[in-house]
Design an enzyme around this catalytic site. Structure first.
Site, PDB file in Angstrom:
ATOM      1  N   ASP A   1       0.825  -1.213   0.000  1.00 64.50           N
ATOM      2  CA  ASP A   1       0.000   0.000   0.000  1.00 64.50           C
ATOM      3  C   ASP A   1       0.861   1.265   0.000  1.00 64.50           C
ATOM      4  OD1 ASP A   1      -2.115  -1.743   0.279  1.00 64.50           O
ATOM      5  OD2 ASP A   1      -2.905  -0.830   2.104  1.00 64.50           O
TER       6      ASP A   1
ATOM      7  N   HIS B   1       3.936  -2.159   3.086  1.00 71.17           N
ATOM      8  CA  HIS B   1       3.907  -0.826   2.482  1.00 71.17           C
ATOM      9  C   HIS B   1       5.200  -0.588   1.686  1.00 71.17           C
ATOM     10  CE1 HIS B   1       0.992  -0.681   5.740  1.00 71.17           C
ATOM     11  NE2 HIS B   1       0.389   0.283   5.082  1.00 71.17           N
TER      12      HIS B   1
HETATM   13 ZN   LIG Z   1      -2.508   3.149   3.289  1.00 68.46          ZN
END
Ligand SMILES: [Zn+2]
Length: 248
Positions: free
Chosen positions: A60, A205
């Site tokens: 993400d 991430h």
């Molecule tokens: Zn996020």
């Protein structure tokens, strides 16, 4: 037709106004309970539970030119593909990076235009921004099959907007807590490993856009051991498109 999101509310009259507003707030935020682990366990398709012989690897908050290329290089070395949930405002600035993600066989997906909390967005904003991001993902060559809201906060408007655009909402079954300032490659690996099993969707991430500077490094450094662990367990590692999630 009633669905499991259909919540009964009394008519909003003068006396019932506070209760009516509370119901509207509940309708808006109700789907966000999918963030809660016990709820996600009861909604396996939303959580991303898939093929028991496969682990979906998802990232993400990118794409970011300072970090995402390192992930692409590492994934190339490891010989596996992943799904990148991108922010439209970053993809607009770094379209070349989105094109590289697609060209290298990975999957682009929609995280939102900006990293705001969907539950706090004024009416209409999410619909516009999810659509704008999906259009941009498709313009750089992605298919835009999936939607994952920032913070996993799936508001009713976001859910409807995603469905309208042909996006399937999917959260995660396990994360690495890689955004925390104290995260290390070892802590990321241990946190993921605690919930790692066939059918898992792993959240990491590839950018520190919404977290402490440099927080992407522990996730990057944990990747080789994480992929190796999956393979030792006899599990294939890949993007959500290969995960076989059964949607109702
Ligand atoms: Zn996020």
């Amino acid at each position: 037709m009633r669905t499991r999101l259909d919540i009964s509310c009394p008519p909003i009259g003068r006396a019932a106004l506070p209760l009516g507003l509370a119901c509207l707030a509940l309708l808006h935020a109700g789907p966000a309970v999918t963030w809660l682990p016990p709820v996600r366990r009861r909604l396996p398709s939303i959580a991303g539970v898939g093929d028991p012989g496969h682990v979906a690897l998802t990232f993400d908050d990118g794409p970011h030119p300072g970090s995402t290329p390192h992930f692409l290089d590492e994934l190339g070395r490891l010989g596996c593909h992943a799904t990148f949930f991108v922010l439209g405002e970053l993809l607009e600035r770094h379209e070349w990076l989105g094109r590289r993600i697609v060209a290298e066989g990975h999957e682009l997906a929609v995280h939102g235009w900006r990293h705001g909390n969907p539950l706090l967005a004024p009416p209409g904003r999410l619909t516009a921004e999810i659509g704008r991001t999906a259009d941009l993902v498709r313009a750089v060559g992605g298919r835009a099959t999936w939607y994952r809201p920032p913070y996993g906060a799936l508001s009713l408007e976001a859910l409807l907007a995603a469905r309208l655009r042909g996006l399937r909402p999917v959260l995660w079954t396990v994360w690495g807590r890689d955004w925390e300032a104290a995260a290390t490659p070892g802590s990321v690996l241990a946190t993921v490993a605690a919930g790692l099993r066939g059918g898992a969707t792993v959240l990491l991430h590839d950018s520190d856009h919404a977290s402490v500077p440099g927080s992407w490094r522990p996730a990057l450094d944990a990747l080789p051991a994480l992929v190796e662990r999956c393979r030792v367990m006899g599990l294939r590692v890949g993007p959500l498109r290969e995960h076989g999630i059964a949607f109702p």
